[in-house]
Design a protein around this motif. Sequence first.
Motif, PDB file in Angstrom:
ATOM      1  N   PHE A 140       0.830  -1.209   0.000  1.00  0.00           N
ATOM      2  CA  PHE A 140       0.000   0.000   0.000  1.00  0.00           C
ATOM      3  C   PHE A 140       0.865   1.259   0.000  1.00  0.00           C
ATOM      4  O   PHE A 140       0.541   2.246  -0.658  1.00  0.00           O
ATOM      5  CB  PHE A 140      -0.905   0.024   1.231  1.00  0.00           C
ATOM      6  CG  PHE A 140      -2.035  -0.981   1.213  1.00  0.00           C
ATOM      7  CD1 PHE A 140      -2.347  -1.683   0.068  1.00  0.00           C
ATOM      8  CD2 PHE A 140      -2.795  -1.209   2.350  1.00  0.00           C
ATOM      9  CE1 PHE A 140      -3.392  -2.603   0.044  1.00  0.00           C
ATOM     10  CE2 PHE A 140      -3.846  -2.111   2.348  1.00  0.00           C
ATOM     11  CZ  PHE A 140      -4.140  -2.814   1.189  1.00  0.00           C
ATOM     12  N   PHE A 141       1.957   1.231   0.768  1.00  0.00           N
ATOM     13  CA  PHE A 141       2.862   2.376   0.802  1.00  0.00           C
ATOM     14  C   PHE A 141       3.543   2.592  -0.540  1.00  0.00           C
ATOM     15  O   PHE A 141       3.751   3.729  -0.966  1.00  0.00           O
ATOM     16  CB  PHE A 141       3.939   2.164   1.876  1.00  0.00           C
ATOM     17  CG  PHE A 141       3.596   2.706   3.234  1.00  0.00           C
ATOM     18  CD1 PHE A 141       3.770   4.051   3.540  1.00  0.00           C
ATOM     19  CD2 PHE A 141       3.108   1.872   4.224  1.00  0.00           C
ATOM     20  CE1 PHE A 141       3.454   4.548   4.797  1.00  0.00           C
ATOM     21  CE2 PHE A 141       2.794   2.347   5.482  1.00  0.00           C
ATOM     22  CZ  PHE A 141       2.968   3.696   5.771  1.00  0.00           C
ATOM     23  N   ALA A 142       3.908   1.492  -1.199  1.00  0.00           N
ATOM     24  CA  ALA A 142       4.756   1.581  -2.387  1.00  0.00           C
ATOM     25  C   ALA A 142       3.980   1.765  -3.683  1.00  0.00           C
ATOM     26  O   ALA A 142       4.505   2.329  -4.644  1.00  0.00           O
ATOM     27  CB  ALA A 142       5.633   0.322  -2.493  1.00  0.00           C
ATOM     28  N   VAL A 143       2.748   1.280  -3.721  1.00  0.00           N
ATOM     29  CA  VAL A 143       1.965   1.303  -4.960  1.00  0.00           C
ATOM     30  C   VAL A 143       0.740   2.179  -4.747  1.00  0.00           C
ATOM     31  O   VAL A 143      -0.109   1.881  -3.910  1.00  0.00           O
ATOM     32  CB  VAL A 143       1.540  -0.117  -5.375  1.00  0.00           C
ATOM     33  CG1 VAL A 143       0.717  -0.063  -6.666  1.00  0.00           C
ATOM     34  CG2 VAL A 143       2.762  -1.020  -5.545  1.00  0.00           C
ATOM     35  N   ASP A 144       0.642   3.246  -5.484  1.00  0.00           N
ATOM     36  CA  ASP A 144      -0.492   4.168  -5.354  1.00  0.00           C
ATOM     37  C   ASP A 144      -1.754   3.488  -5.855  1.00  0.00           C
ATOM     38  O   ASP A 144      -1.835   3.067  -7.010  1.00  0.00           O
ATOM     39  CB  ASP A 144      -0.206   5.439  -6.157  1.00  0.00           C
ATOM     40  CG  ASP A 144      -1.264   6.504  -5.924  1.00  0.00           C
ATOM     41  OD1 ASP A 144      -1.859   6.517  -4.826  1.00  0.00           O
ATOM     42  OD2 ASP A 144      -1.508   7.314  -6.845  1.00  0.00           O
TER      43      ASP A 144
END
Length: 237
Positions: A140-144
Amino acid sequence: MKHYIPAFAVHLFTATGAGLALVAMLAAGTHDWSMMYLWLLAALVVDGIDGPLARKFNVKKYAPQWDGVLLDLIIDYLTYVFIPAYALFQSGLLPGWPGWIAALVVCLTGAIYFADTRMKTADNSFSGFPGCWNMVVLVFFAVDMPKPLMMGIVAVLALAQFFPLKFIHPVRTRRFRPLSLAMMVAWVGVSFWVGFDDFQPTRLAQILLIITSSYLLFIGVAMQIWPIAASKARRSK
């Protein structure tokens, strides 16, 4: 004594995960999400190594006073469930009431799952999603992605903890183990890369993270389906 010392050392090694959980939580408290995840990834590496070490040095026989499984579960709940749930809300990934609901769902269902005595299958896989919310929230943090999609993923995986769906243990599930280990090592490597880039990953890093995450998430279910499909094919001949 020569067997007791290395066996007890394995317990101490497992316990370092608690220290890593503490510094990860301290980083989260200052909103340093990259450092939080780097510490959680370090804890994940410890968790991947301590099991084989425990079996190699036979800790159940030579250091039975301490329950390594219980120790592992306590630390895993902190690093896999509790801290990622905190980050999910506090980071703003899911702000407001959706974040509160998602964080509470993760914590409550994770606690129930970790207490389930049926979590392991005969081939050392997991029955139900094994509460690896640290891996999910990192993606979730890495992929918008849209917030409704994140909420949907949380809901589906929370429910998946209570259904007899198979999820592999990359180290202990024998079928496809070389490929699974390679995928896990690749996932950890890409995750460290993403963390050091302060969650501003390149497109390549995002693609690799999605591919490795998808494999680790779905290969166990594919293993369940394949024998059934193969058996039906043989009977139809």
